[in-house]
Design an enzyme around this catalytic site. Sequence first.
Site, PDB file in Angstrom:
ATOM      1  N   ASP A 344       0.838  -1.193   0.000  1.00 55.89           N
ATOM      2  CA  ASP A 344       0.000   0.000   0.000  1.00 55.89           C
ATOM      3  C   ASP A 344       0.879   1.251   0.000  1.00 55.89           C
ATOM      4  OD1 ASP A 344      -2.661   1.344   0.506  1.00 55.89           O
ATOM      5  OD2 ASP A 344      -1.581   1.969   2.308  1.00 55.89           O
ATOM      6  N   GLU A 380       1.782  -0.433  -5.014  1.00 52.92           N
ATOM      7  CA  GLU A 380       0.825   0.619  -5.345  1.00 52.92           C
ATOM      8  C   GLU A 380       1.683   1.875  -5.523  1.00 52.92           C
ATOM      9  OE1 GLU A 380      -3.383   2.404  -3.725  1.00 52.92           O
ATOM     10  OE2 GLU A 380      -1.777   2.143  -2.272  1.00 52.92           O
TER      11      GLU A 380
END
Length: 696
Positions: A344, A380
């Site tokens: 993330d 990401e």
Amino acid sequence: MSSMTILGGHAAPLGATFDGEGVNFAVFSEHARRITLCLFSPDGRTETHRIDLPERDGDVWHGYVPGLRPGQMYGLRADGPYAPHEGHRFNYNKLLLDPYAKRLTRHPEWHDALMGYRVGHADIDLSFDRRDSARYMPRCVVEDVLFAWGRDKAPRRPTSQSVIYEAHVKGMTQLHPDVQHKGKFLGLASDAVLDHLVKLGITAIELLPVQAFLNDRFLIEKGLVNYWGYQTLGFFAPDPRYLAHDQIAEFQHMVARLHSAGIEVIMDVVYNHSCEGNELGPTLSFRGLDNRSYYRLADDPRYYINDTGTGNTLNIDHPMVLRMVLDSLRYWVEEMHVDGFRFDLCTTLGRTPTGFDRGASFFDAIRQDPVLTRVKLIAEPWDIGPGGYRVGGFPPPFLEWNDKFRDGVRRFWRGDAGHVAVLADRITGSALQFDHSGRPATTSVNFVTAHDGFTLMDVVSYTQKHNEANGEGNRDGHNDNASDNMGVEGPTDDPKILAVRAQRRRNLLATVLFSQGTPMILAGDELGNTQWGNNNAYCQDNEIGWLDWSDYDADFLDFVRRLIAFRREHPILRQKRFLHARERIVDGLEDLFWWRADGRPMRDEDWGAPELKTLCAEMRIASGTPIYAQREEALFLVFNRGPDVEVKLPEAPDGRRWRLWIDTGRPEIDGKVMTLPTVFAGCETTLMLELEAYND
């Protein structure tokens, strides 16, 4: 409290380690004056012992308690200066979680005593709170992580064979009629779920965060919860809400079951920040153990650098924080047998004082690690910090989520002008972003939907987001979704609108699965699942966020299975080498041709023509690919967003013919031989044709 023997123990490994005769405790803190081990009764209610860790090697405090066994509940307290302007927030009154704890008993119970400062005081976080927080805190649990893995073997599928399925543990299972342990790891390991994934053709399931995470206070006060899990509380512990019997073996069992079905397990992990928030957040673990070391602080160390939008940013540049992250990753691979990670806000992990650096310590540490280089690593590639958008900027072996694919494909099928050339870039692996540094075409993770945003059904059913249930006045979530409601906002019984919505969904997923790169689909899209227009369901632990298995679209499910099977059976669609029209680098063989609908090659001026609505591509095995991989000769793809058109097919050599396998406008077609030199492409259709082999 009664006395208890504690010996010096060892500085490694960090955390609580059972050796068969007792437990070694080791905790990092550079600025503490002492670290105290707190032991609790079997029910966790009574603090029975406080024992200062007797030894310090460098910045690691440690001690060994003979006779302790797995199941022992414990916590920590740290004594040191409370000086926010110097970056220190020690408060001995606060029970702290061990960053290396393998299991937590529950989630924190929100109370002002969790704060290191006095809530409501005029000096706010400069004040000091003397209340004991233990009654509101979960307990850490000593665990023996040994598991009878038997013949478990990681599938280790090549990335070129991967089809990733992004799913939520509870959302996937809560409403499934044939799952016993609903909402749990054991439910995800059920025969019903495995059968669905195998028949669909999934090779890897990517789980939204399953490391222990916090329910934000503002959500609890609104009657909501942190459903997605992007507020990590413990990097080594599975979240208690997914355990049916409070045993970490349940996670291990799930992994073993998925492996037995040939499915890899990828974890979505959040190492860019913690759940403790900014200077007004709670003192749960890192802040109380060594705030100045664990977090990146501003010029005034009272405040936090917030490149993540969550209030704080972990200080990965610190060697002991980096060690914790790497130890955590290796733990999940070696002890829990996971097959990869999706990071993330991964830009944050490569952010240095001078900005993002693809050679930052985190990336260099990963790339040299003999354990972590064996598994799949997905970035990401953005955060909200300055220069945070870095698609294509990560070093190998990282794959990257490609939002350019999502947005370009959605806009092409919506009919936005000028997007034929964009689509051409996306279906060939987004070479402009990723064809460098020896990175393969599989680097691009191609998707049109993910947990963050509309579901596939909602992309074709809503023009605007509808997030009122989140309690933020519909201000949260993305406003630009490149979606289209086809004439009616939300549900409808109009058969014409339902038909065009179904065809748009077929086109979107066909584009994902017929493109070079690594495809990812969102759990439930194959069923026709809706979130009723909510494009930010992070707090919706209810029917909005759960998959509805009761009334799924059987025809669409069958079509998606066919798409995945076709990709699996055709190596041309999943090559590691990039295809390049007009660039024959190795052996002079052409591998990519762009055609006009009239059968002529595309010219430079054709790409910018405002009336251009049709893209025709002929793909072959990439130049330079070893001869053993060349098991097929050519595929011909048509993406038509314009009116009906007759497309002239490339001339087939040796009198062979083209075979039409997929037509999203006529989904019943499956292997029709084209005897005419043209193929009909209806309005808004995708066609996939294969050149017949010599022995057909």
